[in-house]
Design an enzyme around this catalytic site. Structure first.
Site, mmCIF file in Angstrom:
data_model
loop_
_atom_site.group_PDB
_atom_site.id
_atom_site.type_symbol
_atom_site.label_atom_id
_atom_site.label_comp_id
_atom_site.label_asym_id
_atom_site.label_seq_id
_atom_site.Cartn_x
_atom_site.Cartn_y
_atom_site.Cartn_z
ATOM 1 N N LYS A 97 -2.469 1.972 -0.950
ATOM 2 C CA LYS A 97 -2.390 1.929 0.261
ATOM 3 C C LYS A 97 -3.848 2.010 0.949
ATOM 4 C CE LYS A 97 1.980 2.808 -0.048
ATOM 5 N NZ LYS A 97 3.011 1.953 0.920
ATOM 6 N N ASP A 127 -1.760 -2.499 0.746
ATOM 7 C CA ASP A 127 -0.478 -2.246 1.686
ATOM 8 C C ASP A 127 -1.029 -1.299 2.723
ATOM 9 O OD1 ASP A 127 1.938 -1.497 3.109
ATOM 10 O OD2 ASP A 127 2.809 -0.632 1.149
ATOM 11 N N GLU A 136 0.104 -6.087 2.468
ATOM 12 C CA GLU A 136 1.529 -6.006 2.807
ATOM 13 C C GLU A 136 1.603 -5.366 4.214
ATOM 14 O OE1 GLU A 136 3.677 -4.196 -0.320
ATOM 15 O OE2 GLU A 136 5.126 -3.117 0.932
ATOM 16 N N GLU A 186 10.115 -4.480 4.121
ATOM 17 C CA GLU A 186 10.747 -3.311 4.130
ATOM 18 C C GLU A 186 11.190 -2.814 5.364
ATOM 19 O OE1 GLU A 186 7.412 -1.274 2.231
ATOM 20 O OE2 GLU A 186 7.518 0.424 3.578
ATOM 21 N N ASP A 219 14.913 -5.234 1.199
ATOM 22 C CA ASP A 219 15.238 -3.685 1.108
ATOM 23 C C ASP A 219 16.734 -3.419 1.049
ATOM 24 O OD1 ASP A 219 13.596 -0.766 1.988
ATOM 25 O OD2 ASP A 219 15.743 -0.808 2.192
ATOM 26 N N HIS A 256 11.018 -4.559 -2.077
ATOM 27 C CA HIS A 256 10.572 -3.078 -1.626
ATOM 28 C C HIS A 256 11.537 -2.227 -2.528
ATOM 29 C CE1 HIS A 256 10.642 0.587 0.829
ATOM 30 N NE2 HIS A 256 9.541 0.481 0.441
#
Lengths: 432, 432
Positions: free
Chosen positions: A214, A242, A268, A297, A320, A347
């Protein structure tokens, strides 16, 4: 045998994951992984289980939406539904009054996913296999409204090679090796460096080669953490980053450029999930640095995915299983991605997403793409113990599920204990 | 004086408009015009009223979402909110858990609109005027996240000419002549030819010169009805047509081309409200026929409007006072439209939309665009009698509202009688 649906029950189930910062990112600092969990019951005693993933507060709103849809489901038979699944999909998504509060987006679409996921589970349990050998039946589940300028029913039929089927034991290769996965479990935003290092070490020992971290809260911190994780995993393993929608377009380009030295495969969700043209601009700017863009997602329906593909706004399609309108709409997106030759990398994580989406990605590989290049499915090592048929990972690959159904059934005891707010877990936490 | 908000109450209010086919179109055959109606109360006795428009079933879901947001509002003071209105907007739209079920779209965003509309009403009532003489204060209400590639705060400041203000008595010209309107009341989908003719005759007698009709259910029927209405209104008056998302892209182009002989100014909502690139393709194809594209009533946030403008996908921006996140987000869209030189022609009708949006379009004219060319605000002649300060039309123009506030207060008796399902109107209907 006719399976008449006589009851739909929905429960607000929450897991207090925020206590340990599992799932934390730049925009969701304290998620409590949750679900609106649906059980449909038939007159012959068979049940179907479905859910949509949420992150805590607001789950009660999705539950309320599921209750509003229940009247469109109860009283129908499974056979009636699957004889015109496209029509049934549209019944739920295009109700002349309820479509106003969507259409096909947000709360009402998440609720639609939960309900339809339960219907697919019921179908798979009733028949053991679904759509087998018959691309026409699979395609008949897709609502092509608003996407015929990108994908027609005729094209879809051609794209399904029909060497397998949804919810069917897959082919030998997958049974032996499984479908490649990557892990997001090592580097949540709220984890300490010490925790991150330990988790990377463990993951490497368990055979993981692809890691996602992240980013997006603080640039200097990101540089430090990217350096740390790249050191841990070495130069040859794969790193993805992400940002969970943290930036504006220009900011995304500038920030990610600063992280290029760590060679992420993709960035992402660099910006708003609604910003197709923004993602296209970011894709174009980052291509010379060898960094691609992934999103999906929170891409709320097939019309949005269509445009992301048309605009070359993503290079990885992250479907997703709960954001889109169940298998029906995911099939549409898989087939559009195939047409545009963009790999699908689902995802997963949350609660139940790994269990559900593994079916979709196996179908994608066996029946549509036949390609593993640049393809992998997200895996997060949380909350699987609450499912009756949890996802199985071996050598960093998803092993094909063997039990009948959509793997969406939770343990009764887990549902009972984690009901919000009346389950024991929450009673204890809320009284603290 | 400090106004501390001590209570937020929300009511599910529904009007049985479907009984007479008012509001019927190609996708919404039986709307019951409804609202999630919000009242916030302060410790000094002042109240603010807000709502979001819905069309029947599903209103209870929006009510549930308003209740989920209430905790973020109650306990705050008005002064605290307006001292950082951008921050407060983001508090509601970016809650780390609730944003998952949006973000900024569908049910949760409609609920945000209802709550913030009540806050704006409270502010206007407390001060009588809002943002007066101070573009900085107006701009400080806008969340620029995700739109800085199209509009920066600095540009926004320049665009506000500051000769008037929000919720302030407007300038002379508007006080005398009002803001031009068009009517949608003559040609709902479910009306008979006889009804349509009578309503057109009445409207012409009342000075209306701009008319919108619903199309999209049946081509031959549309041709017949377009011919009829064009005969009724004559060659010089303006005709607009509205398909309410009925078509795919190719279908829209083919269908509308067949209606070109009736010279519609615009085709409204030809396809999915999410399909920016589709609208761009339709705009391009219809331009040679002199037909432009209008959309926006279901355009769910400023990020989507940004792209519609960037892609030249619309030629009329139809803001909605309840679909977007209240005045805050509508200001962002007005200013982007000004930058891209596309006229704003608000969506209205429903219940309360005319009352609210008239404030926005007056602000747009007086403080931003200073232009009436190709600009007009929708008007529908329904349900105004339920408001304490109903919109006033004179010579087919909106006359500026004079009472303090956002004109969003409903009569207590109307709310009481139309509460769903316990109000008298519904008790009677449901027991039939």
């Amino acid at each position: 045998m006719v399976h008449k649906i006589i009851k739909l029950a929905v429960t607000d189930v929450r897991f207090p994951t925020s206590l340990e910062q599992h799932g934390s990112d730049a925009m969701h600092r304290d998620p409590d992984y949750s679900a609106a969990y649906v059980v449909i019951s038939t007159d012959v005693g068979l049940r179907g289980y479905g859910l949509t993933f949420t992150v805590g507060r607001g789950t009660e709103i999705v539950v309320c939406a599921v209750e509003a849809l229940a009247g469109l489901v109860v009283g129908k038979s499974l056979e009636e539904i699957i004889s015109d699944f496209r029509g049934f999909y549209r019944l739920l998504t295009s109700d002349g009054q309820m479509r106003w509060i969507g259409p096909e987006k947000g709360v009402i679409h998440l609720a639609t996913a939960a309900v339809l996921n339960a219907v697919w589970d019921l179908w798979a349990r009733a028949e053991g296999k679904v759509g087998c050998g018959d691309p026409k039946q699979i395609v008949s589940c897709i609502d092509f409204r608003y996407i015929t300028d990108a994908l027609t029913e005729q094209e879809a039929l051609v794209y399904i090679t029909c060497v397998g089927c949804l919810f069917c034991p897959p082919e030998d290769q997958m049974l032996k090796e499984g479908y490649p996965a990557y892990t997001t479990s090592c580097a949540w935003m709220g984890y300490s460096d010490q925790q991150l290092k330990q988790l990377c070490t463990d993951a490497l020992n368990n055979g993981w080669t692809k890691f996602k971290m992240k980013v997006g809260a603080d640039l200097e911190d990101d540089i430090r953490r990217c350096r740390l994780i790249r050191q841990m995993i070495g130069p040859d393993n794969t790193l993805m980053i992400d940002a969970n929608q943290r930036w504006d377009v220009g900011e995304a380009i500038a920030w990610v450029s600063r992280l290029a030295e760590f060679r992420p495969l993709w960035i992402e969700e660099p910006t708003s999930p609604d910003d197709i043209l923004g993602h296209a601009a970011i894709s174009k700017a980052l291509a010379p640095l060898g960094i691609r863009v992934a999103t999906g997602e929170q891409c709320h329906n097939r019309v949005m995915f269509k445009q992301f593909l048309q605009a070359s706004a993503l290079q990885f399609v992250q479907i997703d299983s709960c954001r889109l309108g169940s298998v029906n709409e995911n099939l549409a997106v898989l087939l559009m991605a195939h047409k545009f030759q963009v790999p699908v990398c689902p995802h997963a994580g949350g609660v139940g997403l790994c269990e559900l989406v593994q079916h979709l990605i196996l179908f994608d590989y066996i029946c549509v793409s036949a390609d593993l290049n640049n393809r992998m499915c997200e895996y997060v090592d949380h909350l699987h113990e609450h499912f009756t048929s949890p996802a199985v990972i071996r050598n960093a690959c998803y092993m094909p599920p063997k039990d009948p159904g959509y793997s969406s059934e939770m343990l009764e005891s887990s549902v009972h204990t984690h009901q919000y707010p009346e389950g024991d877990v929450w009673k204890t936490l809320l009284n603290k």
